[in-house]
Structure formats: structure tokens, C-alpha cells
Design a protein around this motif. Structure first.
Motif, PDB file in Angstrom:
ATOM      1  N   ALA A 262     -30.982   9.732 -18.972  1.00 15.49           N
ATOM      2  CA  ALA A 262     -29.768   8.951 -19.158  1.00 15.49           C
ATOM      3  C   ALA A 262     -28.777   9.119 -18.008  1.00 15.49           C
ATOM      4  O   ALA A 262     -27.794   8.388 -17.940  1.00 15.49           O
ATOM      5  CB  ALA A 262     -29.096   9.338 -20.483  1.00 15.49           C
ATOM      6  N   LEU A 263     -29.053  10.066 -17.116  1.00 15.52           N
ATOM      7  CA  LEU A 263     -28.151  10.318 -15.996  1.00 15.52           C
ATOM      8  C   LEU A 263     -28.543   9.423 -14.819  1.00 15.52           C
ATOM      9  O   LEU A 263     -28.901   9.863 -13.738  1.00 15.52           O
ATOM     10  CB  LEU A 263     -28.206  11.795 -15.597  1.00 15.52           C
ATOM     11  CG  LEU A 263     -27.227  12.290 -14.525  1.00 15.52           C
ATOM     12  CD1 LEU A 263     -25.798  12.031 -14.928  1.00 15.52           C
ATOM     13  CD2 LEU A 263     -27.461  13.763 -14.248  1.00 15.52           C
ATOM     14  N   THR A 264     -28.493   8.099 -15.062  1.00 15.69           N
ATOM     15  CA  THR A 264     -28.944   7.146 -14.054  1.00 15.69           C
ATOM     16  C   THR A 264     -28.363   5.780 -14.369  1.00 15.69           C
ATOM     17  O   THR A 264     -27.812   5.557 -15.450  1.00 15.69           O
ATOM     18  CB  THR A 264     -30.492   7.091 -14.037  1.00 15.69           C
ATOM     19  OG1 THR A 264     -30.926   6.145 -13.052  1.00 15.69           O
ATOM     20  CG2 THR A 264     -31.050   6.663 -15.380  1.00 15.69           C
ATOM     21  N   PHE A 276     -26.075   8.839 -23.737  1.00 13.35           N
ATOM     22  CA  PHE A 276     -26.207  10.264 -24.019  1.00 13.35           C
ATOM     23  C   PHE A 276     -25.961  10.575 -25.494  1.00 13.35           C
ATOM     24  O   PHE A 276     -26.110  11.727 -25.915  1.00 13.35           O
ATOM     25  CB  PHE A 276     -25.237  11.065 -23.146  1.00 13.35           C
ATOM     26  CG  PHE A 276     -25.757  11.347 -21.760  1.00 13.35           C
ATOM     27  CD1 PHE A 276     -26.816  12.220 -21.566  1.00 13.35           C
ATOM     28  CD2 PHE A 276     -25.191  10.722 -20.660  1.00 13.35           C
ATOM     29  CE1 PHE A 276     -27.304  12.485 -20.302  1.00 13.35           C
ATOM     30  CE2 PHE A 276     -25.675  10.976 -19.381  1.00 13.35           C
ATOM     31  CZ  PHE A 276     -26.729  11.852 -19.190  1.00 13.35           C
ATOM     32  N   GLU A 277     -25.596   9.586 -26.286  1.00 12.36           N
ATOM     33  CA  GLU A 277     -25.397   9.785 -27.716  1.00 12.36           C
ATOM     34  C   GLU A 277     -26.713   9.813 -28.489  1.00 12.36           C
ATOM     35  O   GLU A 277     -26.768  10.297 -29.616  1.00 12.36           O
ATOM     36  CB  GLU A 277     -24.493   8.687 -28.276  1.00 12.36           C
ATOM     37  CG  GLU A 277     -23.081   8.717 -27.710  1.00 12.36           C
ATOM     38  CD  GLU A 277     -22.228   7.564 -28.207  1.00 12.36           C
ATOM     39  OE1 GLU A 277     -22.739   6.757 -29.023  1.00 12.36           O
ATOM     40  OE2 GLU A 277     -21.067   7.460 -27.789  1.00 12.36           O
ATOM     41  N   THR A 278     -27.777   9.297 -27.880  1.00  8.99           N
ATOM     42  CA  THR A 278     -29.067   9.210 -28.579  1.00  8.99           C
ATOM     43  C   THR A 278     -29.584  10.572 -29.047  1.00  8.99           C
ATOM     44  O   THR A 278     -30.046  10.696 -30.197  1.00  8.99           O
ATOM     45  CB  THR A 278     -30.109   8.509 -27.686  1.00  8.99           C
ATOM     46  OG1 THR A 278     -29.626   7.211 -27.345  1.00  8.99           O
ATOM     47  CG2 THR A 278     -31.454   8.377 -28.391  1.00  8.99           C
ATOM     48  N   LEU A 305     -27.723  19.833 -16.681  1.00  6.47           N
ATOM     49  CA  LEU A 305     -26.594  18.907 -16.669  1.00  6.47           C
ATOM     50  C   LEU A 305     -26.830  17.764 -17.644  1.00  6.47           C
ATOM     51  O   LEU A 305     -25.911  17.336 -18.355  1.00  6.47           O
ATOM     52  CB  LEU A 305     -26.373  18.367 -15.250  1.00  6.47           C
ATOM     53  CG  LEU A 305     -25.282  17.300 -15.093  1.00  6.47           C
ATOM     54  CD1 LEU A 305     -23.930  17.818 -15.559  1.00  6.47           C
ATOM     55  CD2 LEU A 305     -25.209  16.828 -13.640  1.00  6.47           C
ATOM     56  N   SER A 306     -28.060  17.273 -17.705  1.00  2.00           N
ATOM     57  CA  SER A 306     -28.387  16.208 -18.659  1.00  2.00           C
ATOM     58  C   SER A 306     -28.146  16.677 -20.091  1.00  2.00           C
ATOM     59  O   SER A 306     -27.609  15.927 -20.920  1.00  2.00           O
ATOM     60  CB  SER A 306     -29.842  15.774 -18.479  1.00  2.00           C
ATOM     61  OG  SER A 306     -30.060  15.245 -17.181  1.00  2.00           O
ATOM     62  N   ALA A 307     -28.529  17.918 -20.382  1.00  2.00           N
ATOM     63  CA  ALA A 307     -28.288  18.480 -21.711  1.00  2.00           C
ATOM     64  C   ALA A 307     -26.792  18.652 -21.965  1.00  2.00           C
ATOM     65  O   ALA A 307     -26.298  18.414 -23.073  1.00  2.00           O
ATOM     66  CB  ALA A 307     -29.019  19.811 -21.862  1.00  2.00           C
ATOM     67  N   ALA A 308     -26.058  19.066 -20.935  1.00  2.02           N
ATOM     68  CA  ALA A 308     -24.605  19.241 -21.076  1.00  2.02           C
ATOM     69  C   ALA A 308     -23.919  17.921 -21.399  1.00  2.02           C
ATOM     70  O   ALA A 308     -22.989  17.872 -22.223  1.00  2.02           O
ATOM     71  CB  ALA A 308     -24.032  19.842 -19.793  1.00  2.02           C
ATOM     72  N   LEU A 309     -24.367  16.834 -20.782  1.00  9.37           N
ATOM     73  CA  LEU A 309     -23.769  15.529 -21.043  1.00  9.37           C
ATOM     74  C   LEU A 309     -24.111  15.033 -22.446  1.00  9.37           C
ATOM     75  O   LEU A 309     -23.312  14.330 -23.082  1.00  9.37           O
ATOM     76  CB  LEU A 309     -24.215  14.530 -19.981  1.00  9.37           C
ATOM     77  CG  LEU A 309     -23.618  14.795 -18.592  1.00  9.37           C
ATOM     78  CD1 LEU A 309     -24.309  13.949 -17.522  1.00  9.37           C
ATOM     79  CD2 LEU A 309     -22.124  14.545 -18.586  1.00  9.37           C
ATOM     80  N   ALA A 310     -25.289  15.408 -22.943  1.00 11.55           N
ATOM     81  CA  ALA A 310     -25.625  15.093 -24.335  1.00 11.55           C
ATOM     82  C   ALA A 310     -24.716  15.863 -25.285  1.00 11.55           C
ATOM     83  O   ALA A 310     -24.285  15.341 -26.322  1.00 11.55           O
ATOM     84  CB  ALA A 310     -27.091  15.407 -24.616  1.00 11.55           C
ATOM     85  N   LYS A 312     -21.659  16.844 -24.562  1.00 14.25           N
ATOM     86  CA  LYS A 312     -20.358  16.192 -24.443  1.00 14.25           C
ATOM     87  C   LYS A 312     -20.298  14.940 -25.327  1.00 14.25           C
ATOM     88  O   LYS A 312     -19.237  14.595 -25.865  1.00 14.25           O
ATOM     89  CB  LYS A 312     -20.097  15.816 -22.986  1.00 14.25           C
ATOM     90  CG  LYS A 312     -18.742  15.184 -22.744  1.00 14.25           C
ATOM     91  CD  LYS A 312     -18.550  14.846 -21.272  1.00 14.25           C
ATOM     92  CE  LYS A 312     -17.194  14.193 -21.045  1.00 14.25           C
ATOM     93  NZ  LYS A 312     -16.989  13.824 -19.617  1.00 14.25           N
ATOM     94  N   ALA A 313     -21.442  14.283 -25.506  1.00 11.34           N
ATOM     95  CA  ALA A 313     -21.513  13.064 -26.310  1.00 11.34           C
ATOM     96  C   ALA A 313     -21.708  13.339 -27.797  1.00 11.34           C
ATOM     97  O   ALA A 313     -21.907  12.402 -28.572  1.00 11.34           O
ATOM     98  CB  ALA A 313     -22.635  12.165 -25.799  1.00 11.34           C
TER      99      ALA A 313
END
Length: 374
Positions: A262-264, A276-278, A305-310, A312-313
Motif C-alpha cells: 500500500a506504500l505506493t 492502509f485500513e485494509t 514502515l508499511s506495518a507502522a502505517l497500517a 496509524k490507520a
């Protein structure tokens, strides 16, 4: 070797300040106030954090190489939409700089393999990100058989062999049916001409290998589930961009989800609902899932970082860490040795200054099989 006074995220229990021992490449003790043996090396990790080595459950690390050092990529054999006889290990160059960067980012094990150009692309394998010989780095080969649905096969074979989603499904069904017939004749002792492609598919029919299914759009995810039921095969649902639309159906199927990247950018139509809410929706539904970079779509070192943004969401922080450690290990069938800090498991771990999801965290050291690699 004894490590003391760290905040340990074992992923087997709540985080705690304690100690752990490693010997001969595995964890031997985890607890509090452990005592060093005579002559045993002791490291004090007071104020530091320890996490299991991160696990990526879907990428192409070492197969789509950086232009800085190498001449191209070996991830898609776009000559035939059905290539189950391709082996990802044969296209992986562990000396590409992306593998070293992954290790420095705390990613110690990846599942890598062919891309999504073909309906059936070949086998994935799992390897550790330390070394220069892929045969020595590999820990399971084969791991899964890659399949792809939707936009990618349609685009790659437009006006050649595929124009519609119907043809993608038809080609897959044809291959599964031919494999079953071929296998049954062999098992009955009948003489059959050797077929390399069908031989490669027999473990899928026998449920020894899962079909690793690239599917973004909701209708493609449902097609994967439909075909899996028809042929009684194991599958993983990879990418699942539209998963939030069909949570009950995914839950009922029992198949795990490999979520992302999702980081794209939303670089194609199928990514319209990328979010990132999925991961949080999958978590709330009780569906086993992992988070991925799909490297090189997102650089492998940005898995945390991808996990961190998830998180955050909306995904609980601890669940976000599980999604890049123990969950992918379970999905890949490698949780007997990876994904958590537990006695008897491989001593793969990351020493950090802060929580691994904190973007200001500094990785102080990475150990693989009990040896300091970074």
C-alpha cells in the motif's frame, strides 16, 4: 551467548524486560534473571528492544535487480501464460544490493518468486537474507506455486492468448484438470509421456504446495476461492486490495490474506481501493493476514514502515508487528522455525533503540541463525 535486560517482543507472549540465550543458531532460553554459564559471552541490552527477524511473505527480492549493478530482471517469463516449471530460485541473485538493504532493515527471511505476468508463473521459495549463494541461503524450496488473476496477465498477453478474465480462469482450470488426469494415470501405473509443466503442478493437486494467488479486485479474489473449492486445493490470497468489500466471503473460505503493498501509487485500475485500513478490517474479522512490500514495488527495508502505517490507520500496534513476524511465518508454513523468539527456533532477531514501528528507531544489530549479520 546470553543477552540481558532487553525489552523483548517474543510474539509468543506480552513484551517484557528480560533475557534470552542462543546457542548453535537457535534460541535456547527466554526468561528473566537468566544466569550465564562458565565462560559464556554476555551482552547487556539495557534500554534496547529485541524483535524477531522480520518475515516478508510475498516479494521478488533479488529477482528484479537494481540498474546500478546488474543488467535487468528475471522475474517474469513472458513467453507463455502457463509456466509452472519455472523455479524462482533460478532467477534470484542474492548479491543484488537490495538483499543487503533488506537485511539492514531487519528483514531476515523472504518468500520470493516469479511475478504476476502469467496465469501460472512458477515456484516461490523462502530464503534468508545473508550470504552470496542462494542454494545455501534457501530454507524451503519449493514453497508455493505462483498464480495471477486480473489485469497483469490480461495486459501481458493482450491480443495473444488472453483478452478476458474468463480465459485466465479457463487456462488455470485446464492445467489443474490435465495435472489431475496425468497424476492419476501415473499412480495407476499407466505409461504417460513426461510433461515438465504437469509434474510441477502435481504438488498443488496433492495439497502439498499452496497456489499463491495474485488477486487485487474483489471479483478476482472470489474467483480464486471458487476455483480452490472446485479443485480442492490450498491457496493464499495475495494483495487483496478489495478485501474490505468481501470480508464475509474471505472469512468463510478460511484462506489467509497477504496484504499489500500500500506504500505506493495507485498505478493501475485494480488499485483504486488501495488503503492502509485494509489490515485492520482483516484483523477485526479474525482473518489470518500478513503485510508485505512486494519488493521491489516498495523497497524491502520498508516492511516495518508499511506495518507502522497500517497501525496509524487503525490496526493495533502489536497486531501490526505480528503481521510482519509470526503471521507471515504461519502463512508460509515456516512458524516452526521463524517469526517469534521461542526456544528451539532459529535465532533470527533485531536489536533496536525503540519500537520497530517507530520511524525514528535505529537498528543496532541484526542476527541470523545466531550470528551477527549487521
Amino acid at each position: 551467548m546470553l543477552f540481558k535486560n532487553a525489552t523483548i517482543y517474543t510474539m509468543e507472549q506480552d513484551p517484557f524486560v528480560g533475557d534470552f540465550k542462543i546457542d548453535k543458531g537457535v534460541f535456547t532460553q527466554i526468561g528473566k534473571d537468566l544466569t550465564a554459564g562458565v565462560g559464556e559471552d554476555v551482552q547487556d541490552l539495557n534500554g534496547l528492544y529485541v524483535f524477531p527477524g522480520l518475515v516478508e511473505s510475498h516479494c521478488h527480492l533479488g529477482m528484479e535487480e537494481t540498474a546500478i549493478r546488474f543488467e535487468g530482471d528475471d522475474v517474469n517469463e513472458i513467453t507463455d501464460p502457463i509456466t509452472p516449471n519455472m523455479r524462482g530460485i533460478d532467477g534470484c541473485n542474492p548479491m543484488d544490493e537490495t538483499v543487503e538493504l533488506a537485511l539492514k532493515g531487519g528483514v531476515t527471511t523472504v518468500a520470493a518468486g516469479p511475478g504476476s505476468a502469467n496465469v501460472i508463473g512458477g515456484t516461490f521459495f523462502a530464503y534468508k537474507t545473508v550470504g552470496n549463494c542462494i542454494d545455501e541461503m534457501s530454507i524451503q524450496n519449493p514453497l508455493a506455486m505462483k498464480a495471477a488473476f486480473g489485469e497483469n496477465p490480461k495486459r501481458c498477453y493482450k491480443d495473444k492468448k488472453i483478452d478476458t478474465r474468463m480465459q485466465i480462469s479457463a487456462l488455470l482450470r485446464e492445467t489443474l484438470a490435465k495435472t489431475k488426469e496425468y497424476m492419476e494415470k501415473k499412480e495407476a501405473g499407466k505409461e504417460v509421456a513426461y510433461d515438465q509443466k504437469l509434474e510441477a503442478m502435481i504438488p498443488v493437486i496433492k495439497k502439498e504446495l499452496p497456489l499463491k494467488c495474485h488477486a487485487h479486485r474483489a471479483d478476482d479474489i472470489l474467483t480464486v476461492i471458487r476455483i480452490a473449492k472446485e479443485y480442492d486445493i490450498k491457496v493464499t490470497l495475495d494483495h487483496v486490495t478489495d478485501a474490505r468489500c468481501i470480508i464475509p466471503q474471505i472469512k468463510e473460505s478460511g484462506f489467509p490474506c497477504i496484504c499489500g503493498p500500500a506504500l505506493t501509487h495507485k498505478s493501475k485500475f485494480e488499485l483504486a481501493n488501495m488503503s492502509f485500513e485494509t489490515p485492520n478490517e482483516l484483523y477485526k474479522a479474525g482473518i489470518l493476514f500478513s503485510i508485505i512490500t512486494d519488493s521491489p514495488v516498495v523497497p524491502q527495508q520498508y516492511l516495518s514502515l508499511s506495518a507502522a502505517l497500517a497501525a496509524k490507520a487503525g490496526l493495533p500496534e502489536y497486531e501490526a508487528i505480528k503481521a510482519i513476524t509470526i503471521n507471515p511465518a504461519k502463512i508460509l508454513g515456516l512458524d516452526n522455525r521463524l517469526g517469534s523468539i521461542k526456544e528451539g527456533k532459529d535465532a533470527d532477531f533485531v536489536i533496536c533503540t525503540k519500537n520497530i514501528l517507530d520511524t525514528t528507531n535505529e537498528i543496532k544489530a541484526v542476527y541470523v541463525d545466531g550470528k551477527k549479520a549487521v
